[in-house]
Design an enzyme around this catalytic site. Sequence first.
Site, short mmCIF file in Angstrom:
data_model
loop_
_atom_site.label_atom_id
_atom_site.label_comp_id
_atom_site.label_asym_id
_atom_site.label_seq_id
_atom_site.Cartn_x
_atom_site.Cartn_y
_atom_site.Cartn_z
N ASN A 212 -5.07 -27.02 10.67
CA ASN A 212 -6.52 -26.79 10.87
C ASN A 212 -7.01 -25.74 9.88
O ASN A 212 -6.23 -25.20 9.09
CB ASN A 212 -6.80 -26.38 12.32
CG ASN A 212 -6.03 -25.13 12.70
OD1 ASN A 212 -6.23 -24.07 12.14
ND2 ASN A 212 -5.12 -25.27 13.66
N GLY A 275 -3.33 -13.38 21.31
CA GLY A 275 -3.12 -14.72 20.75
C GLY A 275 -4.35 -15.13 19.97
O GLY A 275 -5.33 -15.60 20.53
N ALA A 277 -3.99 -16.96 17.08
CA ALA A 277 -3.65 -18.12 16.26
C ALA A 277 -4.36 -19.38 16.74
O ALA A 277 -4.62 -19.53 17.94
CB ALA A 277 -2.14 -18.35 16.30
N ASP A 309 2.12 -24.17 25.20
CA ASP A 309 1.02 -23.21 25.13
C ASP A 309 1.64 -21.82 25.03
O ASP A 309 2.23 -21.32 25.98
CB ASP A 309 0.12 -23.33 26.36
CG ASP A 309 -1.18 -22.57 26.15
OD1 ASP A 309 -1.11 -21.39 25.72
OD2 ASP A 309 -2.26 -23.16 26.39
N ILE A 311 0.37 -18.69 24.46
CA ILE A 311 -0.18 -17.55 25.18
C ILE A 311 0.03 -17.69 26.69
O ILE A 311 0.29 -16.70 27.39
CB ILE A 311 -1.67 -17.32 24.81
CG1 ILE A 311 -2.02 -15.85 25.05
CG2 ILE A 311 -2.60 -18.24 25.56
CD1 ILE A 311 -3.29 -15.42 24.39
N LYS A 345 -4.93 -19.93 32.02
CA LYS A 345 -3.79 -19.40 31.26
C LYS A 345 -3.33 -18.06 31.81
O LYS A 345 -2.43 -17.43 31.26
CB LYS A 345 -4.17 -19.27 29.78
CG LYS A 345 -4.52 -20.60 29.10
CD LYS A 345 -4.68 -20.46 27.59
CE LYS A 345 -5.21 -21.74 26.98
NZ LYS A 345 -4.58 -22.07 25.71
O1 C5P Z 1 -6.57 -23.96 21.86
P1 C5P Z 1 -7.13 -23.16 23.00
O2 C5P Z 1 -8.62 -23.11 23.01
O3 C5P Z 1 -6.50 -23.45 24.31
O4 C5P Z 1 -6.72 -21.65 22.65
C1 C5P Z 1 -7.04 -20.59 23.49
C2 C5P Z 1 -6.01 -19.50 23.32
O5 C5P Z 1 -4.72 -20.02 23.56
C3 C5P Z 1 -5.96 -18.84 21.96
O6 C5P Z 1 -5.74 -17.48 22.20
C4 C5P Z 1 -4.76 -19.48 21.28
O7 C5P Z 1 -4.13 -18.60 20.38
C5 C5P Z 1 -3.86 -19.77 22.46
N1 C5P Z 1 -3.02 -20.97 22.33
C6 C5P Z 1 -1.65 -20.83 22.31
N2 C5P Z 1 -0.86 -21.93 22.25
C7 C5P Z 1 -1.39 -23.17 22.20
C8 C5P Z 1 -2.78 -23.32 22.21
C9 C5P Z 1 -3.57 -22.20 22.26
O8 C5P Z 1 -1.17 -19.69 22.34
N3 C5P Z 1 -0.59 -24.20 22.13
#
Ligand code: C5P
Length: 402
Positions: A212, A275, A277, A309, A311, A345
Amino acid sequence: MQQTLASKRILLGISGGIAAYKSADLVRRLKERGADVRVILTDAAQQFITPLTLQAVSGNPVSHSLLDPAAEAAMGHIELAKWADFILIAPASADVIARLAHGLANDLLTTCVLASAAPMAVAPAMNQQMYKNIATQKNIATLKEHNFHIFGPGSGAQACGDVGAGRMLEPLELTALTEQLFAPVKKLQGLRFTITAGPTREAIDPVRYISNHSSGKMGFALAEAAVKAGAQVTLISGPVQLATPAGVARIEVLSAEQMLEAALAAAVNSDVFIGCAAVADYRVAEIATDKLKKGNDNELQLKLIKNPDIIASVAALTQQRPFTVGFAAETRNVLDYARQKLLNKRLDMICANDVSGSQIGFNSEQNAVSVIWRGGELDLPVQPKQQLAEQLIALISQHYKT
Ligand code: C5P
């Protein structure tokens, strides 16, 4: 040379004492670190060092008389007092210390001191018996009460042959003390931060991938701001074109699975996990070992499977769980989605980020976020990412462990 005093305006007052010969070197040391230095000499100081020397090293006209119409026309004493970010008097003789302690304004230097609201310091320099004298000690105690910093004195051999306390500190020592006064307050000293940043890259075959547009700028800005505030920072970064901020330990990863492994290992030794990223939600189920060849079909199907995921895994730690802060980059219903993510989360805080326009968010220099935590919300308006990062770090340090 690090510009620790960049654009700081320092007014150096020099009073009469043999240590005044070192003041020219002091001006150079302060200037080397980026300070703009102006000098005031007392009458007695001019017996030890000339205005010309100090003008040459400071690059500014030197002031010495309160009643000189030409000097007053160039920069009047009140203007000079207001100009200063810091007033340092080095050397400070017993006489000037006495006059300052009693609020006298009988020459240019003491008048400027009275007329200035800037922080001030004196570097006492005198014979050891004069320094020990009860009158001098009382005057120094008064200056401390009046919020003067007292730099030194050092002890050792004196110009008059005596040995004891009363030597002016060396120019480099005075410079270091001045730098300390201007150093940012290290509120996060001793805290360990882990921050994820940038995109992840999910391989399709040895030469292709899914990723991305995340530039990593926000995460890197947060790492820099946390280090500046005194934290120890581990930055786990996907592939980005950014230099590592000074003092930050960087771990480079490509895929979400690699990021997860590095994040879990670092998180259990962290007080705060951010988090930032943009982790790919899916990865290719089976990465081809050889480059995929273009077939005759017009279609190619890739099977994707969900990435872990990261975070949420950190927030689910039952032991050594850090204060966990996430980001929610959304193009619509930004706040609603962010609130859901905070709960789903199990985060402590989330920064909702509207990425529908190109002005803020992904790959831009500016950003704006709404920060949501269990007890409240705060909007941080559009501003450069570095500045926003400093505000976010300050907010995290307020709510960490509450
Ligand atoms: O992609 P999403 O909107 O769910 O991301 C929200 C938070 O979750 C961000 O802080 C992102 O860094 C984290 N995240 C993660 N692992 C993933 C997807 C998102 O740590 N697979």
